[in-house]
Design a protein around this motif. Structure first.
Motif, PDB file in Angstrom:
ATOM      1  N   ALA A   1       2.545   1.821  -3.839  1.00  0.00           N
ATOM      2  CA  ALA A   1       1.376   1.762  -4.555  1.00  0.00           C
ATOM      3  C   ALA A   1       0.924   3.391  -4.280  1.00  0.00           C
ATOM      4  CB  ALA A   1       0.531   1.521  -4.036  1.00  0.00           C
ATOM      5  N   ARG A   2       1.412   4.443  -3.874  1.00  0.00           N
ATOM      6  CA  ARG A   2       0.855   5.799  -4.211  1.00  0.00           C
ATOM      7  C   ARG A   2       2.071   6.431  -5.823  1.00  0.00           C
ATOM      8  NH1 ARG A   2       3.273   8.723   0.487  1.00  0.00           N
ATOM      9  NH2 ARG A   2       4.979   7.420   0.327  1.00  0.00           N
ATOM     10  N   ARG A   3       3.152   4.984  -5.547  1.00  0.00           N
ATOM     11  CA  ARG A   3       3.846   6.112  -6.723  1.00  0.00           C
ATOM     12  C   ARG A   3       3.496   5.264  -7.911  1.00  0.00           C
ATOM     13  NH1 ARG A   3       9.489   4.313  -4.583  1.00  0.00           N
ATOM     14  NH2 ARG A   3       9.870   3.951  -6.566  1.00  0.00           N
TER      15      ARG A   3
ATOM     16  N   ARG B   1       2.052   4.458 -11.446  1.00  0.00           N
ATOM     17  CA  ARG B   1       1.885   4.380 -12.470  1.00  0.00           C
ATOM     18  C   ARG B   1       1.603   3.830 -14.130  1.00  0.00           C
ATOM     19  NH1 ARG B   1       0.221   7.602  -9.687  1.00  0.00           N
ATOM     20  NH2 ARG B   1       0.687   9.463  -8.931  1.00  0.00           N
TER      21      ARG B   1
ATOM     22  N   THR C   1       0.989  -1.592 -10.851  1.00  0.00           N
ATOM     23  CA  THR C   1      -0.400  -2.411 -10.696  1.00  0.00           C
ATOM     24  C   THR C   1      -0.716  -3.540 -10.586  1.00  0.00           C
ATOM     25  OG1 THR C   1      -1.142   0.167 -11.338  1.00  0.00           O
ATOM     26  CG2 THR C   1      -2.927  -1.402 -10.740  1.00  0.00           C
TER      27      THR C   1
ATOM     28  N   GLU D   1       6.343   4.397 -12.120  1.00  0.00           N
ATOM     29  CA  GLU D   1       5.909   5.605 -12.159  1.00  0.00           C
ATOM     30  C   GLU D   1       6.007   5.365 -14.236  1.00  0.00           C
ATOM     31  OE1 GLU D   1       8.851   4.934 -11.062  1.00  0.00           O
ATOM     32  OE2 GLU D   1       8.535   6.430  -8.868  1.00  0.00           O
TER      33      GLU D   1
ATOM     34  N   SER E   1      -3.698   4.392 -13.050  1.00  0.00           N
ATOM     35  CA  SER E   1      -3.119   3.702 -12.154  1.00  0.00           C
ATOM     36  C   SER E   1      -3.733   2.611 -11.393  1.00  0.00           C
ATOM     37  CB  SER E   1      -2.238   4.745 -10.804  1.00  0.00           C
ATOM     38  OG  SER E   1      -2.952   5.588 -10.624  1.00  0.00           O
TER      39      SER E   1
ATOM     40  N   LEU F   1       1.154  -1.373   0.281  1.00  0.00           N
ATOM     41  CA  LEU F   1      -0.146  -0.207  -0.433  1.00  0.00           C
ATOM     42  C   LEU F   1       0.670   0.887   0.003  1.00  0.00           C
ATOM     43  CD1 LEU F   1      -2.864  -1.359   2.380  1.00  0.00           C
ATOM     44  CD2 LEU F   1      -3.112  -0.936   0.523  1.00  0.00           C
ATOM     45  N   TYR F   2       2.191   1.079   0.767  1.00  0.00           N
ATOM     46  CA  TYR F   2       2.661   2.252   0.759  1.00  0.00           C
ATOM     47  C   TYR F   2       3.596   2.236  -0.866  1.00  0.00           C
ATOM     48  CZ  TYR F   2       7.008   5.378   1.870  1.00  0.00           C
ATOM     49  OH  TYR F   2       7.640   6.682   2.403  1.00  0.00           O
TER      50      TYR F   2
END
Length: 157
Positions: free
Chosen positions: A73-75, A77, A82, A147, A156, A70-71
Motif C-alpha cells: 500500500a505504500r506505493r 496512487r 486502493t 501507482e 491514495s 500494508l507493505y
C-alpha cells in the motif's frame, strides 16, 4: 484504503456479534427464499471447511496477508487499487481477529460464518475478499499499475 478496511472489519465483526447472539446452532432463517439464509456455523478451516485441523496455518496466512497488503500500500496512487487493497485488508484483518481471539483458543479460533448461499456459508469479510479478488484480477488483466495511470494524479486514501 484504511477507511475502507476499517469499515469492512467493523461491519464484519458487528454482523458476527449479531449472528452469535441471534442465531442458535442449526437454526435457519430465510432472507431470500431459495437463495440466501442465515445459519450459524463456526468454521475452523478455510472455504468449505477445508483444512479444519490446520487452523494455525490460516492464522499465519491472514497475518502475512495483512502485513503484505500494508507493505504494498505504500506505493498506492490508483483509486481502483486502493479499493481492492482496502477490501482485502479489511477481510483479512477481520479473519485474523477471529483466528486470534475466538474459541477454542489463541491462534486457533474459528471464523463465524452465517450467510448461507446454499453451496457454502460465509460472512461479510468473505464478500469483501471475494469482491476484492475479482477486482484484483480485473485490474491485473487490464494492466492497471498500483501507482496509477501515467500523467494523472489519483488520491491514495
Amino acid at each position: 484504503m484504511i477507511v475502507l478496511a476499517a469499515m469492512v472489519l467493523l461491519t464484519d465483526q458487528v454482523s458476527k456479534f449479531w449472528a452469535l447472539s441471534a442465531l442458535s446452532d442449526g437454526e435457519r432463517i430465510t432472507v431470500i427464499p431459495q437463495l440466501i439464509h442465515f445459519r450459524l456455523l463456526l468454521n475452523p478451516g478455510a472455504a468449505f471447511s477445508i483444512g479444519e485441523g490446520a487452523t494455525w496455518v490460516f492464522t499465519l496466512t491472514a497475518a502475512a496477508a495483512v502485513v503484505g497488503i500494508l507493505y504494498v500500500a505504500r506505493r498506492l496512487r490508483s483509486t481502483a487499487w486502493t479499493i481492492v487493497l482496502g477490501a482485502l485488508l479489511g477481510g483479512a484483518a477481520s479473519h485474523l481477529l477471529d483466528r486470534l481471539f475466538r474459541p477454542p483458543g489463541f491462534a486457533q479460533g474459528h471464523v463465524v460464518d452465517f450467510i448461507d448461499y446454499g453451496l457454502f456459508v460465509g460472512n461479510v469479510a468473505d464478500i469483501a475478499l471475494t469482491g476484492g479478488c475479482a477486482l484484483l484480477l480485473l485490474l491485473s488483466v487490464r494492466g492497471v499499475p498500483l501507482e496509477g495511470v501515467a500523467g494523472k494524479e489519483h488520491p491514495s486514501a
